[in-house]
Design an enzyme around this catalytic site. Structure first.
Site, PDB file in Angstrom:
ATOM      1  N   GLY A 148       0.824  -1.194   0.000  1.00  0.00           N
ATOM      2  CA  GLY A 148       0.000   0.000   0.000  1.00  0.00           C
ATOM      3  C   GLY A 148       0.860   1.246   0.000  1.00  0.00           C
ATOM      4  N   CYS A 149       0.258   2.361  -0.397  1.00  0.00           N
ATOM      5  CA  CYS A 149       1.020   3.611  -0.515  1.00  0.00           C
ATOM      6  C   CYS A 149       1.460   4.134   0.860  1.00  0.00           C
ATOM      7  CB  CYS A 149       0.197   4.658  -1.263  1.00  0.00           C
ATOM      8  SG  CYS A 149      -1.487   4.892  -0.643  1.00  0.00           S
TER       9      CYS A 149
END
Length: 337
Positions: A148-149
């Site tokens: 995930g970012c």
């Protein structure tokens, strides 16, 4: 020899970034781009910056077409990857940019995403795609779960000190993301106008990236931590600035902190450790695959670590290509510098 790659979900923010980066990759031939909403349209009509550079049209997803590739990027929304991974696993090597395979157990996935995991037998096959921590495993992987970012920056900030057992298990993090993190599909909560001249906290205490950070730090270090995470979205398009508060178990010198970060990321081409007293900015990482990291020792036992990265590149498409490079035997920075 170029490898044949396909992009499943080529019309979203992440799909567009994959196309932008892959057309410049010397080791890649893009042979398939899918989009149910743009099927039969020219890719260059949707992305005018690619005119003359990619002659493909968007196609509907077909298992047979995808299986003709060597590598597949799955750039589909959450929980849309299960059936495609089951279709393609063992036939092509897969880099999945959703959260569907980031947790090691179906139970953990379901507790954060509140939906059944539809391919639990494949979780043991998935490698978490953070090259700075799991590079050797990624090289051999048949299924990579792209991080995930938010977790990318928070994990890179936390890992070196957690690995050495230097920090208390309670970690606080506040992160501000550009609105592209919500995707291209319009909604009242994701449209740019909803955050114009504004910063809006969201999903406090329930964001799945909280559990992702906790799980990966435990996996990488053997140390459990509890993350108090405040995600926020603001009125700019791309980038994430994260501030992570780490409490030390004992007094530690700035020299030791600097040494741990330098040692941990010395051979990592996309982590830039800034000198003490210098702090990252989103503009410095925009359109790049870099994660910039700075830190400040506050008092004797608290370290403030700040990371900046482009949520669409190091937080998504660029990191996926970094993983492709490792899997295909290319230089890790191929097509990304």
């Amino acid at each position: 020899k170029k490898v044949k790659v396909g992009i499943i979900g080529g019309a979203g923010y992440t799909g567009g970034e994959l196309l932008r980066l892959l057309v410049n990759h010397p080791g890649v031939e893009i042979t398939l781009v899918t989009s149910e909403s743009f099927a039969k349209k020219k890719v260059s009509d949707e992305y005018p910056n690619l005119k003359g550079r990619i002659p493909l049209t968007f196609e509907n997803y077909r298992k047979e077409g995808a299986a003709a590739c060597e590598f597949i990027f799955l750039a589909k929304p959450q929980s849309n990857s299960f059936s495609m991974v089951k279709d393609l696993f063992g036939k092509v090597r897969i880099i999945d940019l959703s959260g569907d395979f980031r947790f090691s157990s179906a139970k953990d996935f379901e507790s954060w995403y509140h939906t059944p995991h539809l391919a639990p037998n494949l979780l043991k096959e998935a490698v978490y795609g953070l090259p700075e921590l799991f590079g050797n495993e990624i090289k051999r992987a048949r299924l990579v779960a792209n991080p995930g970012c938010y977790p990318t920056g928070i994990i890179l900030a936390t890992f070196p000190l957690a690995k050495e057992g230097l920090i208390e298990p309670e970690v606080d993090a506040s992160a501000v993301s550009g609105f592209s993190g919500a995707g291209r599909t319009p909604s009242p909560n994701s449209m740019a106008y909803s955050v114009a001249e504004n910063i809006r906290p969201y999903k406090i205490g329930v964001h799945p990236h909280t559990g992702e950070v906790e799980a990966i730090i435990k996996k990488a270090t053997g140390k459990a931590l509890h993350l108090n995470f405040v995600p926020q979205v603001a009125g700019f398009e791309r980038g994430i600035l994260s501030v992570i508060f780490l409490r030390m178990k004992k007094k530690i010198s700035p020299k030791l902190i600097a040494g741990l970060y330098q040692k941990s990321y010395r051979s990592c081409p996309f982590v830039r450790i800034l000198r003490e007293g210098t702090f990252p900015e989103i503009k410095s990482t925009a359109f790049t695959n870099f994660c910039d990291l700075g830190w400040h020792l506050s008092g004797d036992k608290t370290i403030l670590v700040i990371t900046a990265l482009d949520n669409l590149v190091k937080g998504a498409a660029g990191q996926a290509i970094q993983n492709l490079n490792l899997m295909a035997g290319f230089p890790e920075d191929e097509g990304l510098i």
